[in-house]
Design an enzyme around this catalytic site. Structure first.
Site, PDB file in Angstrom:
ATOM      1  N   VAL A  16       0.845  -1.192   0.000  1.00 49.59           N
ATOM      2  CA  VAL A  16       0.000   0.000   0.000  1.00 49.59           C
ATOM      3  C   VAL A  16       0.881   1.243   0.000  1.00 49.59           C
ATOM      4  O   VAL A  16       1.896   1.302   0.683  1.00 49.59           O
ATOM      5  CB  VAL A  16      -0.976   0.029   1.202  1.00 49.59           C
ATOM      6  CG1 VAL A  16      -2.013  -1.072   1.066  1.00 49.59           C
ATOM      7  CG2 VAL A  16      -0.248  -0.080   2.536  1.00 49.59           C
ATOM      8  N   LYS A  17       0.467   2.208  -0.810  1.00 45.29           N
ATOM      9  CA  LYS A  17       1.155   3.494  -0.877  1.00 45.29           C
ATOM     10  C   LYS A  17       0.310   4.523  -0.143  1.00 45.29           C
ATOM     11  O   LYS A  17      -0.896   4.624  -0.348  1.00 45.29           O
ATOM     12  CB  LYS A  17       1.354   3.930  -2.328  1.00 45.29           C
ATOM     13  CG  LYS A  17       1.999   5.316  -2.452  1.00 45.29           C
ATOM     14  CD  LYS A  17       1.888   5.866  -3.858  1.00 45.29           C
ATOM     15  CE  LYS A  17       2.468   7.281  -3.923  1.00 45.29           C
ATOM     16  NZ  LYS A  17       2.244   7.924  -5.232  1.00 45.29           N
ATOM     17  N   GLN A  18       0.974   5.310   0.699  1.00 45.69           N
ATOM     18  CA  GLN A  18       0.245   6.285   1.496  1.00 45.69           C
ATOM     19  C   GLN A  18       1.091   7.535   1.704  1.00 45.69           C
ATOM     20  O   GLN A  18       2.318   7.476   1.728  1.00 45.69           O
ATOM     21  CB  GLN A  18      -0.110   5.685   2.862  1.00 45.69           C
ATOM     22  CG  GLN A  18      -0.998   6.539   3.741  1.00 45.69           C
ATOM     23  CD  GLN A  18      -2.286   6.929   3.049  1.00 45.69           C
ATOM     24  OE1 GLN A  18      -2.368   8.021   2.483  1.00 45.69           O
ATOM     25  NE2 GLN A  18      -3.274   6.025   3.058  1.00 45.69           N
TER      26      GLN A  18
END
Length: 348
Positions: free
Chosen positions: A235-237
């Site tokens: 996941v990219k955040q």
């Protein structure tokens, strides 16, 4: 020569010696055997494991369990002129791939047009991550709605190892995007491709009394949790900058223990709460680098230190690298990678 310590400046002790509220023993931490230790126990097929291992084996961070990804989809997301006017060489997609290779990145992420036009020349030299959907800026009024520009089969046919997608959690179109991405990721797994989800927030009610909670640790952490629920491998955040979003927006749910026992206002604790929501690190958290500015080197170093010490899996940084001369972009990406290679910068 400017060192990492110099770039951290007055924040060096604050960031390098912090002890997290949530102990690292509670997490699954990045390591060279991560694919075998974590993903091999999942329902992912052998081809997905191979694709993941290709990213984790490529570039300067190969074999460490960390990732350094160059993302250049901003020509769609922010318009090509706004993205490349500072450095027109990047209107040519080949220079995007060259930058990723020269800098020793784990993968290059971009749109179908950028990657497909170069696939025969480069897909076997550096892992390709095809970004499937985008938000275009020619419509008025501006809306936040991710539209598929390409299909999973396009990634498979060009030799990419992974697909990426964005969901604007909290937006009017979020339910539609969740369904579309779930279907795309299921197809990607069938074809043996790894999956990366940009878990972004978009909701006008996340701004309260001129305070923007789109980067609140509790809200972004929940977005990460939803991304992990969809089966994303990574996941990219955005890096969290504050806490208490749920307590302020007056809808949804939270618990006071989130703020008293599971986090603090320290940036590493805020980021660790994101890791906690990413299945305690079993789904890797990569933070974004943000827009380019006057203090890019210092900001990038701080972001990398926070991500690493929090238990994150690396950075996906674009504009800070490509909106400057080529050699400086390489130097910036290498500097970030040095943080993940430095054993003295430990997980808190």
């Amino acid at each position: 020569m400017t060192t990492i310590f110099d770039l951290l400046g007055k924040d060096a002790d604050y960031l390098l010696n912090h002890k997290c509220v949530i102990k690292k023993e509670a997490l699954t931490l990045p390591s060279g055997d991560l694919v075998s230790r974590v993903f091999a126990e999942s329902d992912r097929n052998n081809r997905v494991l191979r694709s993941l291992q290709q990213m984790f084996s490529c570039g300067r961070l190969g074999g460490t369990g960390y990732l350094s990804i160059l993302p250049v989809d901003q020509g769609v997301e922010h318009t090509a002129g706004a993205s490349f006017a500072k450095n027109p060489m990047y209107f040519d997609p080949e220079n995007i791939v060259r930058l990723a290779m020269e800098a020793g990145c784990s993968a290059v992420a971009s749109s179908y047009g950028v990657l497909s036009i170069l696939a025969r020349r480069y897909a076997h030299k550096i892992p390709f991550l095809l970004k499937l959907n985008h938000n275009e800026l020619l419509s008025y009024p501006t809306t936040y709605h991710q539209i598929f520009f390409s299909q999973v089969e396009d990634a498979y046919n060009m030799g990419a190892v992974a697909v990426g997608a964005t969901i604007y959690f909290g937006s009017e179109s979020s339910s539609e995007e969740i369904v579309a991405v779930a279907e795309a990721f299921a197809r990607a797994r069938e074809l043996g491709l790894a999956t990366v989800l940009w878990c972004y927030l978009r909701n006008p009610h996340f701004v309260v009394n001129n305070v923007d909670y789109h980067t609140a640790a509790d809200l972004t952490g929940q977005a990460d949790h939803l991304g992990a629920t969809l089966g994303a491998d990574i996941v990219k955040q955005k890096l969290p900058t504050l806490q208490g979003g749920f307590k302020t927006i007056n809808f949804s749910k939270t618990d006071d223990l989130v703020y008293s026992e599971l986090s603090s206002n320290h940036p590493i604790d805020l980021c660790r709460y994101q890791v906690l929501n990413s299945y305690c690190g079993k789904v890797g958290l990569i933070n974004s680098g943000g827009p380019s500015g006057q203090d890019d080197f210092a900001e990038a170093v701080k972001t990398a230190v926070i991500n690493k010490r929090a238990g994150g899996m690396g950075l996906i940084l674009g504009r800070k690298a490509f909106q400057r001369p080529f050699s400086e972009g390489v130097r910036l990406l290498n500097l970030i990678q040095d943080i993940y290679l430095d054993p003295t910068i430990s997980i808190s």
